[in-house]
Design a protein around this motif. Sequence first.
Motif, PDB file in Angstrom:
ATOM      1  N   GLY A   1      38.387  41.307  16.723  1.00 56.93           N
ATOM      2  CA  GLY A   1      38.058  42.118  15.569  1.00 56.93           C
ATOM      3  C   GLY A   1      36.561  42.249  15.372  1.00 56.93           C
ATOM      4  N   LEU A   2      35.797  41.504  16.143  1.00 61.09           N
ATOM      5  CA  LEU A   2      34.356  41.489  15.966  1.00 61.09           C
ATOM      6  C   LEU A   2      33.643  42.360  16.989  1.00 61.09           C
ATOM      7  N   LEU A   3      34.031  42.245  18.235  1.00 60.94           N
ATOM      8  CA  LEU A   3      33.352  42.973  19.301  1.00 60.94           C
ATOM      9  C   LEU A   3      34.397  43.397  20.302  1.00 60.94           C
ATOM     10  N   GLN A   4      34.679  44.667  20.378  1.00 58.30           N
ATOM     11  CA  GLN A   4      35.796  45.151  21.178  1.00 58.30           C
ATOM     12  C   GLN A   4      35.508  45.034  22.663  1.00 58.30           C
ATOM     13  N   TYR A   5      36.580  44.894  23.435  1.00 52.48           N
ATOM     14  CA  TYR A   5      36.438  44.947  24.882  1.00 52.48           C
ATOM     15  C   TYR A   5      37.685  45.594  25.457  1.00 52.48           C
ATOM     16  N   ASP A   6      37.547  46.114  26.655  1.00 52.28           N
ATOM     17  CA  ASP A   6      38.706  46.653  27.339  1.00 52.28           C
ATOM     18  C   ASP A   6      38.861  45.942  28.663  1.00 52.28           C
ATOM     19  N   SER A   7      40.108  45.753  29.068  1.00 57.94           N
ATOM     20  CA  SER A   7      40.395  45.082  30.342  1.00 57.94           C
ATOM     21  C   SER A   7      41.578  45.784  30.979  1.00 57.94           C
ATOM     22  N   ASP A   8      41.425  47.093  31.153  1.00 56.08           N
ATOM     23  CA  ASP A   8      42.544  47.892  31.655  1.00 56.08           C
ATOM     24  C   ASP A   8      42.703  47.805  33.160  1.00 56.08           C
ATOM     25  N   GLY A   9      41.843  47.003  33.803  1.00 56.22           N
ATOM     26  CA  GLY A   9      41.981  46.800  35.230  1.00 56.22           C
ATOM     27  C   GLY A   9      41.159  47.765  36.050  1.00 56.22           C
ATOM     28  N   GLU A  10      40.488  48.710  35.415  1.00 52.49           N
ATOM     29  CA  GLU A  10      39.730  49.703  36.148  1.00 52.49           C
ATOM     30  C   GLU A  10      38.641  49.070  37.005  1.00 52.49           C
ATOM     31  N   HIS A  11      38.035  47.997  36.478  1.00 51.84           N
ATOM     32  CA  HIS A  11      36.946  47.343  37.205  1.00 51.84           C
ATOM     33  C   HIS A  11      37.394  46.016  37.806  1.00 51.84           C
ATOM     34  N   ASP A  12      38.707  45.803  37.892  1.00 53.02           N
ATOM     35  CA  ASP A  12      39.214  44.527  38.391  1.00 53.02           C
ATOM     36  C   ASP A  12      38.870  44.364  39.861  1.00 53.02           C
ATOM     37  N   GLN A  13      38.156  43.319  40.180  1.00 57.27           N
ATOM     38  CA  GLN A  13      37.772  43.033  41.546  1.00 57.27           C
ATOM     39  C   GLN A  13      37.925  41.549  41.783  1.00 57.27           C
ATOM     40  N   ASP A  14      38.061  41.164  43.032  1.00 60.18           N
ATOM     41  CA  ASP A  14      38.065  39.747  43.355  1.00 60.18           C
ATOM     42  C   ASP A  14      36.667  39.195  43.134  1.00 60.18           C
ATOM     43  N   GLY A  15      36.565  38.014  42.633  1.00 59.89           N
ATOM     44  CA  GLY A  15      35.248  37.422  42.406  1.00 59.89           C
ATOM     45  C   GLY A  15      35.258  36.510  41.215  1.00 59.89           C
ATOM     46  N   ILE A  16      34.067  36.130  40.808  1.00 61.08           N
ATOM     47  CA  ILE A  16      33.945  35.130  39.755  1.00 61.08           C
ATOM     48  C   ILE A  16      34.356  35.655  38.399  1.00 61.08           C
ATOM     49  N   LEU A  17      34.226  36.967  38.166  1.00 53.51           N
ATOM     50  CA  LEU A  17      34.507  37.502  36.846  1.00 53.51           C
ATOM     51  C   LEU A  17      35.975  37.747  36.604  1.00 53.51           C
ATOM     52  N   SER A  18      36.724  38.055  37.629  1.00 53.73           N
ATOM     53  CA  SER A  18      38.099  38.464  37.384  1.00 53.73           C
ATOM     54  C   SER A  18      39.034  37.961  38.460  1.00 53.73           C
ATOM     55  N   THR A  19      40.299  37.929  38.095  1.00 53.66           N
ATOM     56  CA  THR A  19      41.382  37.680  39.041  1.00 53.66           C
ATOM     57  C   THR A  19      42.432  38.732  38.774  1.00 53.66           C
ATOM     58  N   SER A  20      43.446  38.791  39.595  1.00 58.61           N
ATOM     59  CA  SER A  20      44.479  39.809  39.400  1.00 58.61           C
ATOM     60  C   SER A  20      45.220  39.603  38.092  1.00 58.61           C
ATOM     61  N   LYS A  21      45.347  38.339  37.661  1.00 59.44           N
ATOM     62  CA  LYS A  21      46.052  38.060  36.406  1.00 59.44           C
ATOM     63  C   LYS A  21      45.130  38.085  35.198  1.00 59.44           C
ATOM     64  N   ASN A  22      43.841  37.861  35.422  1.00 61.39           N
ATOM     65  CA  ASN A  22      42.884  37.785  34.317  1.00 61.39           C
ATOM     66  C   ASN A  22      41.696  38.709  34.580  1.00 61.39           C
ATOM     67  N   PRO A  23      41.888  40.030  34.369  1.00 64.55           N
ATOM     68  CA  PRO A  23      40.806  40.980  34.634  1.00 64.55           C
ATOM     69  C   PRO A  23      39.607  40.723  33.736  1.00 64.55           C
TER      70      PRO A  23
ATOM     71  N   CYS B   1      28.788  46.181  23.436  1.00 65.14           N
ATOM     72  CA  CYS B   1      27.837  45.509  22.562  1.00 65.14           C
ATOM     73  C   CYS B   1      26.564  46.333  22.447  1.00 65.14           C
ATOM     74  N   CYS B   2      26.225  46.726  21.217  1.00 65.32           N
ATOM     75  CA  CYS B   2      24.996  47.474  20.940  1.00 65.32           C
ATOM     76  C   CYS B   2      24.899  48.737  21.783  1.00 65.32           C
ATOM     77  N   GLY B   3      26.042  49.389  21.992  1.00 67.25           N
ATOM     78  CA  GLY B   3      26.061  50.631  22.740  1.00 67.25           C
ATOM     79  C   GLY B   3      26.096  50.452  24.237  1.00 67.25           C
ATOM     80  N   ALA B   4      26.077  49.209  24.702  1.00 72.75           N
ATOM     81  CA  ALA B   4      26.110  48.940  26.144  1.00 72.75           C
ATOM     82  C   ALA B   4      27.397  48.226  26.504  1.00 72.75           C
ATOM     83  N   SER B   5      27.877  48.456  27.714  1.00 71.52           N
ATOM     84  CA  SER B   5      29.076  47.795  28.218  1.00 71.52           C
ATOM     85  C   SER B   5      28.656  46.595  29.055  1.00 71.52           C
TER      86      SER B   5
END
Length: 414
Positions: free
Chosen positions: A76-98, A104-108
């Motif tokens: 409710g404070l700072l929105q985010y989207d995780s629709d899988g569009e940028h889902d890649q293997d690596g430190i930031l995401s997994t297939s189950k946890n995009p 934030c402040c007009g930047a993604s």
Amino acid sequence: MPNSGLNYTRFPGGGDKQWNSKPAWKLPGWAEPVIVVTVLLTGMFMTRRRNYSILNRHSSKGGLLDSLDSNDSSEGLLQYDSDGEHDQDGILSTSKNPAKNRNCCGASIRLPNTSRFKNNIHSRILQKFPFLIEMFYWVINYAFYRFTSIASQSIFAKTGIWGVAQDHGLAVLEAEEFGFLSFLFPIRELNVQKWFMNGHQDALTVLNKAYALIHIPGTVGFLCWYYYVAPNFNTFSIVRRTMTLTNFMAFITFIFYPCMPPRLLPPEYGFLDTVRHDDAQSVWMSGKYVNTLAAMPSMHFGYSFCIGMTMIYHSGVFRRTLEAGEARKGTFWKVFYLAVGLGYPAFLLTTIVATANHYFMDALVATCFVSIAFYCNKVFYVFIPLEDMLLFIIRAEKPVPTTGDRFHERGGRI
């Protein structure tokens, strides 16, 4: 010391001020920490997540935690989207946890999704006792307060912080008496203390104890209670963010505008350090890193004003609509909430002035800071990405808040 033009004299009789009552019993040094720890542990217990086992990873399957995102306290404070569009293997995401794409402040900003760590033992402890997060934030607040003394002394090392703080204290007294806002201060601080000293010293002893015991234990107790009974976490977090932002504005003032409290002014100004006379000093307000020259603003009054406004808000007297989870109060509870909302700040204002720990101006500035903080409290949204990164570094998932859950399950209504 230059002549400030202030007409401050000693007490009647021409001699030094006399304290006729015997010093009150001294609270042991360990008592305050025990009180605060007891309040916090009670708050943790009252706000714990029921039907959830720290050791049993399947204890919540199909229950609350499966239906709620554990980042709900931030969504409710700072929105985010995780629709899988940028889902890649690596430190930031997994297939189950995009990965999260925070806006934030007009930047993604692309950030890791910490839900992968929900079964780590420390994550499960947080899920069981979500109030631990609030305790962590207030430890940071207290650490920043301790830093103000070091920073201020460093800044004014060449000019001498004691003399600067004394000049600021006298400037406050002069502004109250001769400034354009002098009409707001019809009563002088010294007159308040004189009234208590002449025939009401037992009441002053009570205020001395209140000054030490109410500030931190009372505020911590309020936060625990409000986390338990607030209609929803968003309502609670508005109050918490307001108090936190008030803290930071006050801390900046402490650093750059050191101000000597009345009790430390030269004797000719007539103030007496009544708290020290009664051995009623708070253990939290003593020691090497305590900022004794931080009279402006008064956080004693700032906290009490914030708490008072919260109680008045929930009295329902000045609003027609109720929040989800609230019930319309009867006359008794309306009067009770309103009385606490008005009486608590009034009591603290009397306390800080009668004990010569603050000026009336300190309370006025604190009131302004709380008002500004309330309208600007969303500034803390910018720290949510930092919170995401911290949780990722310690491999923990943020808990789902339990604010109001158990209270409302029992049929309670704030």
